[in-house]
Design an enzyme around this catalytic site. Structure first.
Site, PDB file in Angstrom:
ATOM      1  CG  ASP A  10    -116.480 -72.789-118.717  1.00 13.31           C
ATOM      2  OD1 ASP A  10    -117.561 -72.801-118.230  1.00 13.31           O
ATOM      3  OD2 ASP A  10    -116.061 -71.688-118.812  1.00 13.31           O
ATOM      4  CG  ASP A  12    -120.255 -67.829-119.184  1.00 19.08           C
ATOM      5  OD1 ASP A  12    -120.665 -66.966-120.039  1.00 19.08           O
ATOM      6  OD2 ASP A  12    -120.971 -68.755-118.419  1.00 19.08           O
ATOM      7  CE  LYS A 186    -118.414 -76.215-115.357  1.00 17.39           C
ATOM      8  NZ  LYS A 186    -117.796 -75.029-116.295  1.00 17.39           N
ATOM      9  CG  ASP A 209    -112.651 -69.158-117.676  1.00 17.72           C
ATOM     10  OD1 ASP A 209    -112.750 -68.097-117.345  1.00 17.72           O
ATOM     11  OD2 ASP A 209    -113.680 -70.269-117.977  1.00 17.72           O
ATOM     12  CG  ASN A 212    -117.589 -73.276-112.706  1.00 22.22           C
ATOM     13  OD1 ASN A 212    -116.496 -72.654-113.251  1.00 22.22           O
ATOM     14  ND2 ASN A 212    -118.864 -73.119-113.110  1.00 22.22           N
TER      15      ASN A 212
END
Length: 259
Positions: A10, A12, A186, A209, A212
């Site tokens: 991921d 962000d 995802k 984290d 999503n």
């Protein structure tokens, strides 16, 4: 390479810290993985144009964007899962009535259905991508859209969830929600990549984290939640590493035995 693994990251809160900076230890870890012959990929809710610089910096050409709706493998488009436009039109009408702006997004650009709005500026600014959507209320016409941003305070997305069954709503900011095709995630995008590469389940890894990331962390056997993740996210991961600010990627890769 017989023991090649693939690692999905991921962006962000995982690759990038709170200030949207890439820790040096993270960058060095990514290149070490590549030197060892592993495949490194990105899995993000962001649009492709929102992390082009990061892809270049890390020399990554495989990515799952828009929470799984637009997937690229080794620089070539692999999978598209667009929103149902007729339902999106209706959602936009309801949102306008509620004074909830929307931003239409395809793989190349994003356009807002209103000239400007505080919610749009407030949430997009946190991504620090150096651009904001221009105004084009008809951008959804004649093109495939892979995600729409709906801007509303926490809890107010419930009315849309109850009315629009073609979409999933995933909050990423106190005033913004990702609108993606129902069942899209995802995890689904990642499945397309690993099937194409023929990499076995035991050789698949994922770091994340956010909310999503939960489907991804649940579906991938070797899943790692960042130390800065919410407890509900940590609960579905096999491993929990340190925070992104505390060399969490390096620590996590060492924890699972990749470095």
């Amino acid at each position: 390479m017989t023991h090649q693994s693939i690692i999905f990251f991921d962006i962000d809160g995982t690759l990038l810290n709170h200030d949207k900076e890439l820790p040096l230890s993270t960058k060095e870890s990514i290149f070490k993985l590549k030197e060892l012959g592993h495949e490194v990929a990105i899995a993000t809710g962001r649009a492709p144009f929102m992390f082009e610089d990061l892809r270049k910096e890390l020399d990554i050409d495989t990515y799952v964007s828009y929470n799984g709706q637009y997937v690229v493998l080794k620089g070539k488009e692999l999978y598209r899962n667009p929103l149902k436009i007729s339902s999106l039109e209706k959602l936009t009408e309801v949102a306008l009535h509620n004074n909830h702006p929307v931003v239409f997004m395809d793989h190349e650009d994003m356009k807002a259905n209103v000239p400007e709005h505080t919610y749009i500026k407030e949430s997009i600014a946190t991504l620090k991508i150096g651009r904001f959507p221009a105004h084009d209320p008809h951008y959804y016409k004649g093109r495939e859209l892979f995600q729409t941003l709906l801007f509303c305070p926490e809890g107010e997305e419930k009315q849309y969830e109850q009315e629009f069954y073609d979409f999933d709503f995933v909050r990423w900011h106190p005033v913004s929600v990702d609108v993606v095709p129902k069942g899209g995630s995802k995890a689904q995008g990642i499945k397309k990549v690993v099937e194409s590469l023929g990499i076995s389940e035991e050789r698949q890894y994922a770091f994340g984290d956010g909310l999503n990331d939960m489907e991804m962390l649940t579906a991938i056997r070797n899943s790692v939640a960042m130390g800065n993740a919410e407890e509900i996210v940590k609960s579905v991961a096999k491993y929990v590493t340190k925070s992104v600010e505390d060399d969490g990627i390096l620590h996590g890769l060492q924890m699972v035995g990749l470095l």
